[in-house]
Scaffold this active site. Sequence first.
Site, PDB file in Angstrom:
ATOM      1  N   SER A 145       0.506  13.858  -5.753  1.00 53.91           N
ATOM      2  CA  SER A 145      -0.886  14.344  -5.559  1.00 53.91           C
ATOM      3  C   SER A 145      -0.579  15.881  -6.018  1.00 53.91           C
ATOM      4  CB  SER A 145      -1.148  14.469  -4.303  1.00 53.91           C
ATOM      5  OG  SER A 145      -1.752  12.900  -4.157  1.00 53.91           O
ATOM      6  N   HIS A 191      -6.343  17.824   1.593  1.00 57.09           N
ATOM      7  CA  HIS A 191      -5.786  17.285   0.387  1.00 57.09           C
ATOM      8  C   HIS A 191      -6.594  17.893  -0.795  1.00 57.09           C
ATOM      9  CE1 HIS A 191      -4.728  14.039  -2.816  1.00 57.09           C
ATOM     10  NE2 HIS A 191      -3.771  14.204  -1.989  1.00 57.09           N
ATOM     11  N   ASP A 248     -11.660  14.257  -5.138  1.00 60.06           N
ATOM     12  CA  ASP A 248     -10.604  14.334  -4.113  1.00 60.06           C
ATOM     13  C   ASP A 248     -11.450  14.369  -2.841  1.00 60.06           C
ATOM     14  OD1 ASP A 248      -8.288  15.158  -2.521  1.00 60.06           O
ATOM     15  OD2 ASP A 248      -7.487  15.590  -4.516  1.00 60.06           O
TER      16      ASP A 248
END
Length: 786
Positions: A577, A231, A158
């Site tokens: 996600s 994220h 990520d």
Amino acid sequence: MKKMGGVSGAREQLAAMSGILFFLFIFSFSTVSASTEQNQIYIVYLGEHMEAKSKEVIQEDHHALLLSVKGSEDKARASLLYSYKHSLNGFAALLSEEEATDLSARTEVVSTFPSEGRRSPHTTRSWEFLGFEEGLDSSEWLPSGANAGENVIVGMLDSGIWPESKSFGDEGLGPVPARWKGTCQGGDSFSPSSCNRKVIGARYYLKAYEARYGRLNATNGYRSPRDHDGHGTHTASTVAGRTVPGVAALGGFAAGTASGGAPRARLAIYKVCWPIPGPNPNIENTCFDADMLAAMDDAVGDGVDVMSVSIGSSGQPVRLADDGIAVGALHAARRGVVVVCSGGNSGPAPATVSNLAPWFLTVGASSIDRSFDSPIRLGNGKLVMGQTVTPYQLQGNRAYPMVYAAHAVVPGTPANVSDQCLPNSLAAEKVRGKIVVCLRGAGLRVAKGLEVKRAGGAAVVLGNPPMYGSEVPVDAHVLPGTAVSMANVNTILKYINSTAKPTAYLDSSTTVLDVKPSPVMAQFSSRGPNVLEPSILKPDVTAPGLNILAAWSEASSPTKLDGDNRVVKYNIMSGTSMSCPHVSAAAVLLKSAHPDWSPAAIRSAIMTTATTHNAEGSPIMNADGTVAGPMDYGSGHIRPKHALGPGLVYDASYQDYLLFACASGGAQLDHSFRCPKKPPRPYELNYPSLAVHGLNGSITVHRTVTNVGQHEAHYRVAVVEPKGVSVKVSPKRLSFSSKGEKKAFVIKIVARGRRSARVNRKYLAGSYTWSDGIHAVRSPIVVLVA
Ligand SMILES: *[C@@H]1O[C@H](CO)[C@@H](O)[C@H](O)[C@H]1NC(C)=O
Ligand SMILES: *[C@@H]1O[C@H](CO)[C@@H](O)[C@H](O)[C@H]1NC(C)=O
Ligand SMILES: *[C@@H]1O[C@H](CO)[C@@H](O)[C@H](O)[C@H]1NC(C)=O
Ligand SMILES: *[C@@H]1O[C@H](CO)[C@@H](O)[C@H](O)[C@H]1NC(C)=O
């Protein structure tokens, strides 16, 4: 070479319409900058290691192969970016098109493909919703010794991590597992001491990124495992964040105890996603195949047990042998690593799901039973329900004038986007001091709020166009604002139409639990069928992915927009996600409880125990009001507790996958294996779901189940036939006398009345379920009649 402009342009449009913040769009630039650079990065994939060799010898082999096309030692060394040597065999190098073609003709080369850039697409309540009411840290329901995954290491591919977040504290955790071989790589604002007994390793990969874009701009990203984006911190804390009480998003929303699904599991961070230079580097992220493969290869070598990959595939589906994530995951699975991927945010159109190989789990997204109710009082006395997590409130308890954006745009705004509140589209004199009604569709949701604020509006009401139905993602807007379903925005627009002076007031918002029905499939969640191999149903399962609260990077803001300088420790996000790490956590718990299970067995347990019913016991719906099916959620919504004791599993080995690939697109995935002249059909892979594409007459499918329950077990099958299709399973009963015993059975599928079954060339859904009175082992069936 691939040029992806057209297709991916359309994708980006689609994805932008899905309106989820950043990761929704699948990639959109050509990997080739033909004018300045002749060479581009290719991955030269050599399959499995044929014999035990030292890492040095493997690297020398790669050099020798490069030397044979480059002609000089210096050129060969300068062009090599990565040697992959822990799990898969191969390398990434800067090559001309001719050199790549030359290499791909060599017998030892399985495939040669350009290193595409991908999007990283694509908590509190979500775990309780999945049945963990009693608190995760206690984990009384786990078998003794499992200890909430403390012995399991999960690798996160990520955008890195914010290690100071309380979610990554290591109080009370035992020493780092002795088998761990990874490292904690220091760099910009990140030192080896940033790791602890929770974040036990961290590395970063950007050679392919920098070969494409030049040196990372330190304003927009840390040259280290530290997360600038948010994220990576969000997904890592969803998998394995500690139990942290008193957590809330900006404005106090979603308050409660935050916890990952496996709060004692160890995290290994592999940072592979970086900002795309351009007008909005904070929003656009890319993750290159060559960098991701290096991370996956290292992760396997380091000793991770589970890999969580919330990253979308490139715009066009490519052969499995040319897909970096698929190739990396294949070799990880061979070494016992469970790989979980997001399915993408390009729904609700069919055939949009990405990450299509059968050797990993592909995850769709659905809602949980929480909403953020914010009533809108219209001037005519009507009350319309919105949802928001914006921390701002309109001043005074008085009605504000309201205007529909399409009636308040500057001249020259195209008619088809006049209701979208795109940047610089609103006329200040028409919106000043007013509540502005905008529609979702093109552009980012939070950017619409920003545009209303720029033009002097008092608040934003964000309405759903028909495609999003009742799905309402919430955002921390930069001004007062709320979001409404399609039905509710129609009510508002009718009211605006009905009066010369429309007014409204936005009441404050409250967090509401036990919302019914839930879960509901998110419209943005990418749908099947699987365009690469329709005989493998994708997505595999769905999990919570709408309005998920988890940890965030303090270098980012909750909207990530330029000019939003707010800092938050926790943030609410939506997307596959967010659902992918929920399934990764379930895999961690399974690995912890059953260390000897193969990745296929763990996948099977998660799939066959998933449910197609919502919390009220009715069929799971799509947000547009239609009943959802296997193309929306695969086997259904995950139930991690049930998955711990699935009764039977559908196992599959590396050899099985290679055999599958022979029939699927004729891809030879490894030299260690020779495809038979007539390989079995792709649907013969021992998969826990069954998809038949183009049924003509009848077919017979073979499956094998392994008993993982009690020694003695007696199962009976129950079939729900797809309409117009006959499904016969034989034998109808399976008896096991020991644990680990395998039993084979066949499924005969016959198109009954061909004419009735082929109506609209629709996929017809059914299922078959093995049951022993304790376990129900369910497999969805989808059939498309030729
Ligand atoms: C780095 O990014 C900042 C902010 O986006 C920008 O102002 C600056 O010009 C960039 N620097 C380079 C060298 O591109
Ligand atoms: C609006 O119309 C223009 C011109 O026809 C087109 O290029 C654009 O894609 C359309 N935008 C949307 C969101 O439909
Ligand atoms: C509002 O009025 C316009 C023109 O009279 C009409 O085209 C439109 O459909 C109306 N909208 C709603 C939601 O009633
Ligand atoms: C079905 O199979 C028959 C016989 O093998 C063949 O003639 C026919 O063209 C097939 N139909 C379709 C739609 O594939």
